[in-house]
Design an enzyme around this catalytic site. Structure first.
Site, short mmCIF file in Angstrom:
data_model
loop_
_atom_site.label_atom_id
_atom_site.label_comp_id
_atom_site.label_asym_id
_atom_site.label_seq_id
_atom_site.Cartn_x
_atom_site.Cartn_y
_atom_site.Cartn_z
N GLN A 31 0.81 -1.21 0.00
CA GLN A 31 0.00 0.00 0.00
C GLN A 31 0.85 1.27 0.00
O GLN A 31 0.36 2.34 0.32
CB GLN A 31 -0.94 -0.02 1.21
CG GLN A 31 -1.89 -1.20 1.15
CD GLN A 31 -2.68 -1.39 2.43
OE1 GLN A 31 -2.46 -0.72 3.43
NE2 GLN A 31 -3.61 -2.32 2.41
N CYS A 32 2.08 1.16 -0.39
CA CYS A 32 2.99 2.29 -0.42
C CYS A 32 2.85 3.04 -1.74
O CYS A 32 2.60 2.44 -2.79
CB CYS A 32 4.43 1.80 -0.25
SG CYS A 32 5.66 3.12 -0.25
N GLY A 33 3.02 4.33 -1.71
CA GLY A 33 2.95 5.15 -2.91
C GLY A 33 4.04 4.84 -3.92
O GLY A 33 3.94 5.24 -5.08
N PHE A 34 5.07 4.14 -3.50
CA PHE A 34 6.15 3.77 -4.42
C PHE A 34 5.92 2.40 -5.06
O PHE A 34 6.79 1.89 -5.75
CB PHE A 34 7.49 3.74 -3.68
CG PHE A 34 7.97 5.10 -3.25
CD1 PHE A 34 8.36 6.05 -4.18
CD2 PHE A 34 8.04 5.42 -1.90
CE1 PHE A 34 8.80 7.31 -3.78
CE2 PHE A 34 8.49 6.66 -1.49
CZ PHE A 34 8.86 7.62 -2.43
#
Length: 152
Positions: A31-34
């Site tokens: 769920q990380c933006g990266f």
């Protein structure tokens, strides 16, 4: 101790089979933006680069869905990951995986000997000549260029 002798898991007992390759290690989170990098990491598998990529899911930064039963299947289905997806681990603290303790010690970052966020990446030169850390925001393209210019 050599990085190649650190116990990894049942999937990969250690890194000894990769001594003559460039190894890319990355901590990932669903769920990380990266997480677009999960697809981009496939670019590092170019045979010309002689690399192996190993990703370690980590929920220490509260951005990995711990309900994912099979991280490999999830990465392959959602992001077409063609590289190795390891078991979920910790990257910091007393419960940190020994591999990440070693990496943090030999390639400290802006926070010293700890990882600040998901998608921190490490490049281990063949025969452990050098270890280079890349920040989460560093692109896979930047890493590819680094490998092409320094390892060859």
């Amino acid at each position: 101790m050599s990085i190649y002798k650190i116990p990894i898991s049942q999937k990969i007992p250690d890194l000894s089979t990769y001594t003559h390759k460039t190894i890319v290690i990355v901590n990932i989170a669903s769920q990380c933006g990266f997480n677009q990098q999960l697809t981009e990491l496939n670019q590092l598998l170019d045979p010309e680069l002689n690399t192996v990529v190993i990703a370690f899911p980590c929920s220490q930064f509260h951005q990995h869905d711990a309900t994912i039963d099979d991280n490999t299947q999830w990465c392959q289905t959602q992001f077409d990951a063609q590289y190795i997806i390891e078991n979920e681990i910790n990257v910091n603290g007393k419960s940190a995986h020994p591999l990440f303790i070693y990496l943090n010690h030999h390639a400290p970052g802006i926070l010293g000997k700890r990882i600040g966020w998901n998608f921190t990446k490490f490049i281990i030169h063949p025969n452990e000549q050098h270890i280079k850390r890349f920040a989460p925001y560093d692109s896979v393209e930047k890493m590819t260029q680094y490998i092409k210019h320094t390892i060859k």
